[in-house]
Design a protein around this motif. Sequence first.
Motif, PDB file in Angstrom:
ATOM      1  N   VAL A  13       0.653  -1.175  -0.009  1.00 45.03           N
ATOM      2  CA  VAL A  13      -0.011  -0.075   0.048  1.00 45.03           C
ATOM      3  C   VAL A  13       0.913   1.179   0.082  1.00 45.03           C
ATOM      4  O   VAL A  13       0.544   2.328  -0.725  1.00 45.03           O
ATOM      5  CB  VAL A  13      -0.809   0.030   1.187  1.00 45.03           C
ATOM      6  CG1 VAL A  13      -1.586   1.319   1.312  1.00 45.03           C
ATOM      7  CG2 VAL A  13      -1.763  -1.075   1.216  1.00 45.03           C
ATOM      8  N   ALA A  14       1.867   1.167   0.783  1.00 44.44           N
ATOM      9  CA  ALA A  14       2.788   2.234   0.996  1.00 44.44           C
ATOM     10  C   ALA A  14       3.469   2.681  -0.379  1.00 44.44           C
ATOM     11  O   ALA A  14       3.358   3.922  -0.830  1.00 44.44           O
ATOM     12  CB  ALA A  14       3.869   2.128   2.196  1.00 44.44           C
ATOM     13  N   VAL A  15       4.111   1.699  -0.953  1.00 35.46           N
ATOM     14  CA  VAL A  15       4.825   1.955  -2.089  1.00 35.46           C
ATOM     15  C   VAL A  15       3.958   2.460  -3.176  1.00 35.46           C
ATOM     16  O   VAL A  15       4.342   3.357  -3.836  1.00 35.46           O
ATOM     17  CB  VAL A  15       5.584   0.717  -2.610  1.00 35.46           C
ATOM     18  CG1 VAL A  15       6.084   0.928  -3.806  1.00 35.46           C
ATOM     19  CG2 VAL A  15       6.736   0.286  -1.610  1.00 35.46           C
ATOM     20  N   VAL A  16       2.819   1.616  -3.487  1.00 37.24           N
ATOM     21  CA  VAL A  16       1.822   2.084  -4.313  1.00 37.24           C
ATOM     22  C   VAL A  16       0.988   3.589  -4.246  1.00 37.24           C
ATOM     23  O   VAL A  16       1.308   4.317  -5.292  1.00 37.24           O
ATOM     24  CB  VAL A  16       0.535   1.008  -4.556  1.00 37.24           C
ATOM     25  CG1 VAL A  16      -0.331   1.680  -5.684  1.00 37.24           C
ATOM     26  CG2 VAL A  16       1.191  -0.212  -5.085  1.00 37.24           C
ATOM     27  N   LEU A  17       0.815   3.718  -3.168  1.00 37.81           N
ATOM     28  CA  LEU A  17       0.346   4.957  -2.990  1.00 37.81           C
ATOM     29  C   LEU A  17       1.078   6.320  -3.146  1.00 37.81           C
ATOM     30  O   LEU A  17       0.881   7.335  -3.899  1.00 37.81           O
ATOM     31  CB  LEU A  17      -0.522   4.965  -1.474  1.00 37.81           C
ATOM     32  CG  LEU A  17      -0.733   6.423  -0.783  1.00 37.81           C
ATOM     33  CD1 LEU A  17      -2.178   6.890  -1.720  1.00 37.81           C
ATOM     34  CD2 LEU A  17      -1.047   6.378   0.412  1.00 37.81           C
ATOM     35  N   ASN A  18       2.507   5.877  -2.623  1.00 35.92           N
ATOM     36  CA  ASN A  18       3.225   7.276  -2.717  1.00 35.92           C
ATOM     37  C   ASN A  18       3.946   7.429  -3.984  1.00 35.92           C
ATOM     38  O   ASN A  18       4.545   8.411  -4.163  1.00 35.92           O
ATOM     39  CB  ASN A  18       4.203   6.899  -1.522  1.00 35.92           C
ATOM     40  CG  ASN A  18       3.685   7.401  -0.124  1.00 35.92           C
ATOM     41  OD1 ASN A  18       3.375   8.534   0.158  1.00 35.92           O
ATOM     42  ND2 ASN A  18       3.789   6.299   0.733  1.00 35.92           N
ATOM     43  N   THR A  19       4.133   5.970  -4.527  1.00 31.56           N
ATOM     44  CA  THR A  19       4.461   6.353  -5.909  1.00 31.56           C
ATOM     45  C   THR A  19       3.407   7.109  -6.925  1.00 31.56           C
ATOM     46  O   THR A  19       4.073   7.910  -7.698  1.00 31.56           O
ATOM     47  CB  THR A  19       4.834   5.038  -6.601  1.00 31.56           C
ATOM     48  OG1 THR A  19       5.807   4.320  -5.942  1.00 31.56           O
ATOM     49  CG2 THR A  19       5.313   5.126  -8.024  1.00 31.56           C
ATOM     50  N   ILE A  20       2.150   6.777  -6.767  1.00 32.53           N
ATOM     51  CA  ILE A  20       1.030   7.563  -7.680  1.00 32.53           C
ATOM     52  C   ILE A  20       1.392   9.007  -7.121  1.00 32.53           C
ATOM     53  O   ILE A  20       1.157  10.062  -7.937  1.00 32.53           O
ATOM     54  CB  ILE A  20      -0.271   6.831  -7.148  1.00 32.53           C
ATOM     55  CG1 ILE A  20      -0.348   5.522  -7.706  1.00 32.53           C
ATOM     56  CG2 ILE A  20      -1.190   8.032  -7.799  1.00 32.53           C
ATOM     57  CD1 ILE A  20      -1.776   4.842  -7.379  1.00 32.53           C
ATOM     58  N   LEU A  21       1.411   9.242  -5.836  1.00 31.03           N
ATOM     59  CA  LEU A  21       1.437  10.742  -5.198  1.00 31.03           C
ATOM     60  C   LEU A  21       2.687  11.211  -5.881  1.00 31.03           C
ATOM     61  O   LEU A  21       2.777  12.673  -6.212  1.00 31.03           O
ATOM     62  CB  LEU A  21       1.502  10.947  -3.739  1.00 31.03           C
ATOM     63  CG  LEU A  21       0.113  10.350  -3.423  1.00 31.03           C
ATOM     64  CD1 LEU A  21       0.123  10.534  -1.761  1.00 31.03           C
ATOM     65  CD2 LEU A  21      -0.858  11.292  -3.587  1.00 31.03           C
ATOM     66  N   LEU A  22       3.936  10.629  -5.869  1.00 25.86           N
ATOM     67  CA  LEU A  22       4.983  11.094  -6.475  1.00 25.86           C
ATOM     68  C   LEU A  22       4.920  11.601  -7.926  1.00 25.86           C
ATOM     69  O   LEU A  22       5.539  12.590  -8.305  1.00 25.86           O
ATOM     70  CB  LEU A  22       6.189  10.110  -6.246  1.00 25.86           C
ATOM     71  CG  LEU A  22       7.629  10.669  -6.638  1.00 25.86           C
ATOM     72  CD1 LEU A  22       8.701   9.904  -5.747  1.00 25.86           C
ATOM     73  CD2 LEU A  22       7.785  10.193  -8.130  1.00 25.86           C
ATOM     74  N   GLY A  23       4.431  10.492  -8.750  1.00 22.40           N
ATOM     75  CA  GLY A  23       4.135  11.170 -10.011  1.00 22.40           C
ATOM     76  C   GLY A  23       3.170  12.372 -10.214  1.00 22.40           C
ATOM     77  O   GLY A  23       3.382  13.099 -11.087  1.00 22.40           O
ATOM     78  N   VAL A  24       2.084  12.524  -9.401  1.00 31.45           N
ATOM     79  CA  VAL A  24       1.272  13.348  -9.623  1.00 31.45           C
ATOM     80  C   VAL A  24       1.953  14.687  -9.307  1.00 31.45           C
ATOM     81  O   VAL A  24       1.817  15.734  -9.993  1.00 31.45           O
ATOM     82  CB  VAL A  24      -0.034  13.305  -8.475  1.00 31.45           C
ATOM     83  CG1 VAL A  24      -0.861  14.627  -8.576  1.00 31.45           C
ATOM     84  CG2 VAL A  24      -1.015  12.156  -9.078  1.00 31.45           C
ATOM     85  N   ALA A  25       2.852  14.481  -8.107  1.00 30.61           N
ATOM     86  CA  ALA A  25       3.639  15.857  -7.686  1.00 30.61           C
ATOM     87  C   ALA A  25       4.575  16.396  -8.731  1.00 30.61           C
ATOM     88  O   ALA A  25       4.961  17.286  -9.135  1.00 30.61           O
ATOM     89  CB  ALA A  25       4.448  15.468  -6.576  1.00 30.61           C
ATOM     90  N   TRP A  26       5.293  15.264  -9.483  1.00 31.30           N
ATOM     91  CA  TRP A  26       6.214  15.509 -10.646  1.00 31.30           C
ATOM     92  C   TRP A  26       5.571  16.195 -11.588  1.00 31.30           C
ATOM     93  O   TRP A  26       6.652  17.163 -12.266  1.00 31.30           O
ATOM     94  CB  TRP A  26       6.846  14.152 -10.938  1.00 31.30           C
ATOM     95  CG  TRP A  26       8.162  14.165 -11.804  1.00 31.30           C
ATOM     96  CD1 TRP A  26       7.793  14.372 -13.259  1.00 31.30           C
ATOM     97  CD2 TRP A  26       9.356  14.264 -11.364  1.00 31.30           C
ATOM     98  NE1 TRP A  26       9.184  14.457 -13.532  1.00 31.30           N
ATOM     99  CE2 TRP A  26       9.980  14.440 -12.532  1.00 31.30           C
ATOM    100  CE3 TRP A  26       9.991  14.081 -10.176  1.00 31.30           C
ATOM    101  CZ2 TRP A  26      11.659  14.417 -12.582  1.00 31.30           C
ATOM    102  CZ3 TRP A  26      11.256  13.995 -10.224  1.00 31.30           C
ATOM    103  CH2 TRP A  26      12.043  13.988 -11.371  1.00 31.30           C
ATOM    104  N   ILE A  27       4.538  15.860 -12.109  1.00 29.94           N
ATOM    105  CA  ILE A  27       3.644  16.682 -13.274  1.00 29.94           C
ATOM    106  C   ILE A  27       3.044  17.809 -12.754  1.00 29.94           C
ATOM    107  O   ILE A  27       2.850  18.739 -13.781  1.00 29.94           O
ATOM    108  CB  ILE A  27       2.995  15.768 -13.928  1.00 29.94           C
ATOM    109  CG1 ILE A  27       1.581  15.235 -13.013  1.00 29.94           C
ATOM    110  CG2 ILE A  27       3.817  14.718 -14.379  1.00 29.94           C
ATOM    111  CD1 ILE A  27       0.891  14.457 -14.135  1.00 29.94           C
TER     112      ILE A  27
END
Length: 265
Positions: A13-27
């Motif tokens: 959960v932690a890896v998936v959730l925060n990877t998604i949020l990282l992608g959103v923050a990146w763009i």
Amino acid sequence: MSSLIDSVNPWLVAVVLNTILLGVAWIAPKKLLTPAGLFHAWFLAILIWVTLGWQGYAVVMFYFLVGSGVTRIGMAQKEAEGIAEKRSGARGPENVWGSALTGALCALGVGLINSGFLVPTSQSLISNPQSLLLLGYVASFSTKLADTTASEVGKAYGKSTFLITTLQPVPRGTEGAISLEGTLAGIVASVAIAFIGWGVGLIDLLGVAWCVLAAFIATNLESVIGATLQSKYTWLTNEVVNIFNTLIGAIAAMLLAWTWISFIK
């Protein structure tokens, strides 16, 4: 909903959730973190989720979002006066760990105890170390949000700013300066995040009081450090001072709670 989340492997959960949020923050067009800051925040967020679950995650996310928001208050004015945060408030790795190292250590302590790697002795003076560490965790972010809010509101709206050690008037943005507007805003911020910690079940209502009191103590001591020591030592950067600030807040809250428990017993 929370029971469903808790039933899934927390690492997944932690890896998936925060990877998604990282992608959103990146763009995202408005950058709250530098590229390096994003990856450090990603690691921190995973650590918090795995050790403290969504409850601990809610506290650190509240700090990050509100702290980023108040940093941008009056940004144009603060940049014109040369007292704004660097990079227009975008946080780098040094900011991430300056703000969250103490909280991360508290969370790691809880995780190690809950996993059985650390086993408190029966003779320990602290009968429930997890509760004290959770209090320290919330208090560290309560302290940091109070400090950030007091500083940014004071720089933007402080009508009169005074050096904490002498109470002599000084320009806004001076290290160790305090203002009534900033101080009140900082107290409100510490109350808000402490209630988040209470609302998600990390601390009790008395813990809210300890967090707010500890944040007030630590924030003012941080101003004293800024006024007396920071200019004398090159290693005493804002980020290092932030670590001391949050550490003082966490320790103060835990000592207040431990003293109270000892007194009522």
